[in-house]
Design a protein around this motif. Structure first.
Motif, PDB file in Angstrom:
ATOM      1  N   TRP A  98     -26.124  32.977  -1.510  1.00 37.44           N
ATOM      2  CA  TRP A  98     -27.601  33.645  -0.813  1.00 37.44           C
ATOM      3  C   TRP A  98     -28.549  32.990  -1.395  1.00 37.44           C
ATOM      4  O   TRP A  98     -29.908  33.013  -0.612  1.00 37.44           O
ATOM      5  CB  TRP A  98     -27.319  34.922  -0.546  1.00 37.44           C
ATOM      6  CG  TRP A  98     -27.158  35.717  -2.041  1.00 37.44           C
ATOM      7  CD1 TRP A  98     -28.269  36.118  -2.741  1.00 37.44           C
ATOM      8  CD2 TRP A  98     -25.938  36.159  -2.688  1.00 37.44           C
ATOM      9  NE1 TRP A  98     -27.645  36.538  -3.963  1.00 37.44           N
ATOM     10  CE2 TRP A  98     -26.368  36.701  -3.891  1.00 37.44           C
ATOM     11  CE3 TRP A  98     -24.702  36.136  -2.220  1.00 37.44           C
ATOM     12  CZ2 TRP A  98     -25.454  37.249  -4.849  1.00 37.44           C
ATOM     13  CZ3 TRP A  98     -23.753  36.510  -3.145  1.00 37.44           C
ATOM     14  CH2 TRP A  98     -24.154  37.152  -4.424  1.00 37.44           C
ATOM     15  N   GLN A 101     -28.457  28.999   0.454  1.00 42.27           N
ATOM     16  CA  GLN A 101     -28.461  29.189   1.683  1.00 42.27           C
ATOM     17  C   GLN A 101     -28.015  27.647   2.474  1.00 42.27           C
ATOM     18  O   GLN A 101     -28.400  27.457   3.432  1.00 42.27           O
ATOM     19  CB  GLN A 101     -29.750  29.525   2.569  1.00 42.27           C
ATOM     20  CG  GLN A 101     -30.116  30.856   1.706  1.00 42.27           C
ATOM     21  CD  GLN A 101     -31.328  31.293   2.084  1.00 42.27           C
ATOM     22  OE1 GLN A 101     -32.130  30.847   2.916  1.00 42.27           O
ATOM     23  NE2 GLN A 101     -31.881  32.613   1.640  1.00 42.27           N
ATOM     24  N   GLY A 192     -32.512  51.838 -11.191  1.00 45.01           N
ATOM     25  CA  GLY A 192     -33.674  51.368 -11.376  1.00 45.01           C
ATOM     26  C   GLY A 192     -34.053  50.306 -12.562  1.00 45.01           C
ATOM     27  O   GLY A 192     -34.974  50.032 -12.896  1.00 45.01           O
ATOM     28  N   GLN A 196     -30.889  43.145 -18.173  1.00 49.08           N
ATOM     29  CA  GLN A 196     -31.543  42.909 -19.592  1.00 49.08           C
ATOM     30  C   GLN A 196     -30.564  41.869 -20.406  1.00 49.08           C
ATOM     31  O   GLN A 196     -29.496  41.751 -20.306  1.00 49.08           O
ATOM     32  CB  GLN A 196     -31.576  44.117 -20.314  1.00 49.08           C
ATOM     33  CG  GLN A 196     -32.569  45.325 -19.549  1.00 49.08           C
ATOM     34  CD  GLN A 196     -32.533  46.633 -20.227  1.00 49.08           C
ATOM     35  OE1 GLN A 196     -33.431  46.867 -20.822  1.00 49.08           O
ATOM     36  NE2 GLN A 196     -31.441  47.379 -19.848  1.00 49.08           N
TER      37      GLN A 196
ATOM     38  N   GLU B  15     -29.290  34.119   4.502  1.00 51.92           N
ATOM     39  CA  GLU B  15     -30.645  34.819   4.480  1.00 51.92           C
ATOM     40  C   GLU B  15     -30.994  36.198   4.262  1.00 51.92           C
ATOM     41  O   GLU B  15     -31.738  36.882   3.673  1.00 51.92           O
ATOM     42  CB  GLU B  15     -31.618  34.193   5.552  1.00 51.92           C
ATOM     43  CG  GLU B  15     -32.041  32.870   5.183  1.00 51.92           C
ATOM     44  CD  GLU B  15     -32.632  32.057   6.578  1.00 51.92           C
ATOM     45  OE1 GLU B  15     -33.161  31.139   6.379  1.00 51.92           O
ATOM     46  OE2 GLU B  15     -32.727  32.943   7.484  1.00 51.92           O
ATOM     47  N   HIS B  17     -28.314  38.246   3.236  1.00 54.13           N
ATOM     48  CA  HIS B  17     -27.918  38.801   2.088  1.00 54.13           C
ATOM     49  C   HIS B  17     -29.089  38.506   1.096  1.00 54.13           C
ATOM     50  O   HIS B  17     -28.932  39.535   0.090  1.00 54.13           O
ATOM     51  CB  HIS B  17     -26.720  37.855   1.880  1.00 54.13           C
ATOM     52  CG  HIS B  17     -26.048  38.709   0.578  1.00 54.13           C
ATOM     53  ND1 HIS B  17     -24.512  38.623   0.708  1.00 54.13           N
ATOM     54  CD2 HIS B  17     -26.464  39.066  -0.368  1.00 54.13           C
ATOM     55  CE1 HIS B  17     -24.025  39.053  -0.349  1.00 54.13           C
ATOM     56  NE2 HIS B  17     -25.065  39.345  -1.272  1.00 54.13           N
ATOM     57  N   LYS B  18     -29.796  37.587   1.033  1.00 52.18           N
ATOM     58  CA  LYS B  18     -30.693  37.462  -0.024  1.00 52.18           C
ATOM     59  C   LYS B  18     -31.661  38.510  -0.070  1.00 52.18           C
ATOM     60  O   LYS B  18     -32.411  38.914  -1.038  1.00 52.18           O
ATOM     61  CB  LYS B  18     -31.262  35.819   0.016  1.00 52.18           C
ATOM     62  CG  LYS B  18     -32.301  35.767  -0.931  1.00 52.18           C
ATOM     63  CD  LYS B  18     -32.797  34.217  -1.209  1.00 52.18           C
ATOM     64  CE  LYS B  18     -34.145  33.817  -1.756  1.00 52.18           C
ATOM     65  NZ  LYS B  18     -33.950  34.260  -3.149  1.00 52.18           N
ATOM     66  N   LYS B  24     -33.161  44.851  -3.616  1.00 52.49           N
ATOM     67  CA  LYS B  24     -32.622  45.627  -4.803  1.00 52.49           C
ATOM     68  C   LYS B  24     -33.147  45.230  -6.010  1.00 52.49           C
ATOM     69  O   LYS B  24     -33.624  46.191  -7.074  1.00 52.49           O
ATOM     70  CB  LYS B  24     -31.081  45.469  -4.781  1.00 52.49           C
ATOM     71  CG  LYS B  24     -30.385  46.453  -3.796  1.00 52.49           C
ATOM     72  CD  LYS B  24     -29.099  46.232  -4.025  1.00 52.49           C
ATOM     73  CE  LYS B  24     -28.147  47.117  -2.649  1.00 52.49           C
ATOM     74  NZ  LYS B  24     -26.779  46.753  -3.340  1.00 52.49           N
ATOM     75  N   ILE B  25     -33.331  43.980  -6.299  1.00 53.11           N
ATOM     76  CA  ILE B  25     -33.800  43.574  -7.471  1.00 53.11           C
ATOM     77  C   ILE B  25     -35.337  44.153  -7.794  1.00 53.11           C
ATOM     78  O   ILE B  25     -35.752  44.555  -8.840  1.00 53.11           O
ATOM     79  CB  ILE B  25     -33.774  42.040  -7.714  1.00 53.11           C
ATOM     80  CG1 ILE B  25     -32.332  41.602  -7.854  1.00 53.11           C
ATOM     81  CG2 ILE B  25     -34.513  41.463  -8.794  1.00 53.11           C
ATOM     82  CD1 ILE B  25     -31.956  40.095  -7.852  1.00 53.11           C
ATOM     83  N   GLN B  27     -36.610  46.756  -6.759  1.00 51.67           N
ATOM     84  CA  GLN B  27     -36.859  48.017  -7.188  1.00 51.67           C
ATOM     85  C   GLN B  27     -36.305  48.212  -8.498  1.00 51.67           C
ATOM     86  O   GLN B  27     -36.439  49.502  -9.070  1.00 51.67           O
ATOM     87  CB  GLN B  27     -35.760  48.814  -6.178  1.00 51.67           C
ATOM     88  CG  GLN B  27     -36.601  49.107  -4.718  1.00 51.67           C
ATOM     89  CD  GLN B  27     -35.397  49.452  -3.751  1.00 51.67           C
ATOM     90  OE1 GLN B  27     -34.207  49.978  -4.227  1.00 51.67           O
ATOM     91  NE2 GLN B  27     -35.385  49.071  -2.343  1.00 51.67           N
ATOM     92  N   ALA B  28     -35.648  47.126  -8.996  1.00 52.67           N
ATOM     93  CA  ALA B  28     -35.215  47.682 -10.461  1.00 52.67           C
ATOM     94  C   ALA B  28     -36.151  46.954 -11.422  1.00 52.67           C
ATOM     95  O   ALA B  28     -36.281  45.776 -11.663  1.00 52.67           O
ATOM     96  CB  ALA B  28     -33.736  46.863 -10.761  1.00 52.67           C
ATOM     97  N   THR B  29     -37.051  47.789 -12.108  1.00 50.03           N
ATOM     98  CA  THR B  29     -37.948  47.391 -12.878  1.00 50.03           C
ATOM     99  C   THR B  29     -37.969  47.948 -14.351  1.00 50.03           C
ATOM    100  O   THR B  29     -38.805  47.538 -15.128  1.00 50.03           O
ATOM    101  CB  THR B  29     -39.376  47.892 -12.215  1.00 50.03           C
ATOM    102  OG1 THR B  29     -39.368  49.106 -12.042  1.00 50.03           O
ATOM    103  CG2 THR B  29     -39.834  46.985 -10.863  1.00 50.03           C
ATOM    104  N   THR B  30     -37.165  48.991 -14.520  1.00 48.80           N
ATOM    105  CA  THR B  30     -37.044  49.579 -15.902  1.00 48.80           C
ATOM    106  C   THR B  30     -36.477  48.817 -16.945  1.00 48.80           C
ATOM    107  O   THR B  30     -35.325  48.299 -16.531  1.00 48.80           O
ATOM    108  CB  THR B  30     -36.557  50.956 -15.744  1.00 48.80           C
ATOM    109  OG1 THR B  30     -37.027  51.703 -14.632  1.00 48.80           O
ATOM    110  CG2 THR B  30     -36.632  51.778 -17.136  1.00 48.80           C
ATOM    111  N   GLU B  31     -37.180  48.616 -18.109  1.00 51.61           N
ATOM    112  CA  GLU B  31     -36.308  48.064 -19.004  1.00 51.61           C
ATOM    113  C   GLU B  31     -36.265  49.102 -20.258  1.00 51.61           C
ATOM    114  O   GLU B  31     -37.121  49.555 -20.625  1.00 51.61           O
ATOM    115  CB  GLU B  31     -37.264  46.944 -19.821  1.00 51.61           C
ATOM    116  CG  GLU B  31     -37.156  45.569 -18.898  1.00 51.61           C
ATOM    117  CD  GLU B  31     -37.563  44.461 -19.570  1.00 51.61           C
ATOM    118  OE1 GLU B  31     -37.037  44.230 -20.864  1.00 51.61           O
ATOM    119  OE2 GLU B  31     -38.224  43.754 -19.335  1.00 51.61           O
ATOM    120  N   ARG B  32     -34.820  49.331 -20.554  1.00 51.49           N
ATOM    121  CA  ARG B  32     -34.650  50.244 -21.476  1.00 51.49           C
ATOM    122  C   ARG B  32     -33.180  50.140 -22.130  1.00 51.49           C
ATOM    123  O   ARG B  32     -32.417  49.376 -21.497  1.00 51.49           O
ATOM    124  CB  ARG B  32     -34.882  51.737 -21.237  1.00 51.49           C
ATOM    125  CG  ARG B  32     -33.728  52.072 -20.048  1.00 51.49           C
ATOM    126  CD  ARG B  32     -34.136  53.759 -19.694  1.00 51.49           C
ATOM    127  NE  ARG B  32     -33.305  53.912 -18.379  1.00 51.49           N
ATOM    128  CZ  ARG B  32     -32.043  54.223 -18.174  1.00 51.49           C
ATOM    129  NH1 ARG B  32     -31.100  54.044 -19.403  1.00 51.49           N
ATOM    130  NH2 ARG B  32     -31.586  54.674 -17.278  1.00 51.49           N
TER     131      ARG B  32
END
Lengths: 201, 201
Positions: A98, A101, A192, A196, B15, B17-18, B24-25, B27-32
């Motif tokens: 994806w 493409q 979220g 890493q 497209e 799918h991307k 989704k990526i 929205q994922a911002t936390t590092e822990r």
């Protein structure tokens, strides 16, 4: 009737367990190369494949690795395994489908990856072949299932193969010796947490 | 109505799918630090844990490993990971519980293993802690669940932990960030194939 103590009950239960385990081990006497498939939507498929590579290196075995999908992921493994002269490491994909493409480009990349995989599967000096994300290429029909089945069937008798990726096809499952389906129970990503270093990267 | 070509349809589908993947990526911002659990009856739990160790080493991270069950198995990993100064490797078990058949001895061994694990979980220099087969020790109540939950909750914020073994308890699954259940679809062992170097050993 005497009540047996906890340690005694434990000992009896464990003796029975040991008998069952020992009898199963006694029945397993064949040594030969096996095909292991890690599939499903859960974490740990590629990681299990790379863990097998680490295990094989612990025994001084020669390892051939083809990564069929180069993601932004798994740079850690690549950096790590490239250190070892016993490992022949090939990254064939150019990003997820994806991302590219571009069907023609994906097909050409898959064909190149499969040519390298086939070379490993014909080389008896290679003790373990890791075909990472091959299942994805098979699912999209980028590589012909029959070619893969033929190459697996004709490979050196003692060579082990591990194939990873979600959506393993039934024909591959039928041909494999060991198949593990990794089911996602939960994933930090959905809460979220970004991918890493040391976990996904 | 014009029929779109196969490459065009492929491009459109990819497209879409991307877009989904990218959103989704984003929205994922936390590092822990995350807790990853590999459980289930299928192959690849310990192997995935050791694969994570390899990945972490690829990033120059420090790794602490405690093997709670020393089997006749997995000598390959031990030989391999002991080569690295970044790895602190501890084998605590004295064989499977059905091998020792001695409850007191098993309890003492588990306590020693847990003391080492706890030391890793309190040390912020350790980036990844691998607790191999801890689930077995928890299942047999050799180690108190609450002690494990407390140690996980109080560990350094960026430290990752991977816990393996069948029969993960519900409390641990609830506390974990990522849980993968490895289901056995088939296993070469049942077809009479012995455990082999590079595969199980």
């Amino acid at each position: 009737m005497t009540e047996s103590s906890k340690p005694e009950r434990h000992k009896k239960r464990m003796e029975r367990h040991k008998e069952i385990v020992d009898s199963k081990i006694a029945q397993a006497t064949t040594e030969r190369g096996v095909v292991v498939v890690h599939t499903g939507n859960g974490k740990g498929k590629s990681t299990a494949g790379f863990g097998m590579a680490a295990r094989a290196l612990g025994h001084g075995m020669q390892v051939g690795i083809v990564q069929f999908i180069k993601g932004s992921f798994s740079t850690g493994e690549e950096a790590f395994f490239r250190r070892f002269p016993e490992v022949s490491y090939h990254v064939m994909g150019q990003g997820y489908t994806w991302d590219t493409q571009d069907l023609e480009k994906d097909l050409a990349t898959a064909a190149k990856g499969w040519a390298q995989a086939k070379a490993f599967l014909e080389d008896e000096k290679v003790d373990l072949v890791v075909l990472d994300e091959l299942n994805i290429a098979l699912k999209y029909n980028y590589i012909a299932m029959q070619d893969v089945l033929d190459a697996l069937a004709n490979r050196p008798a003692m060579q082990h193969v591990v194939i990873t990726g979600r959506g393993a096809r039934d024909e591959l499952i039928a041909a494999a010796d060991t198949v593990s389906e990794h089911k996602e129970i939960k994933h930090a990503f959905h809460a979220g947490v970004i991918a890493q270093k040391g976990v996904e990267l």
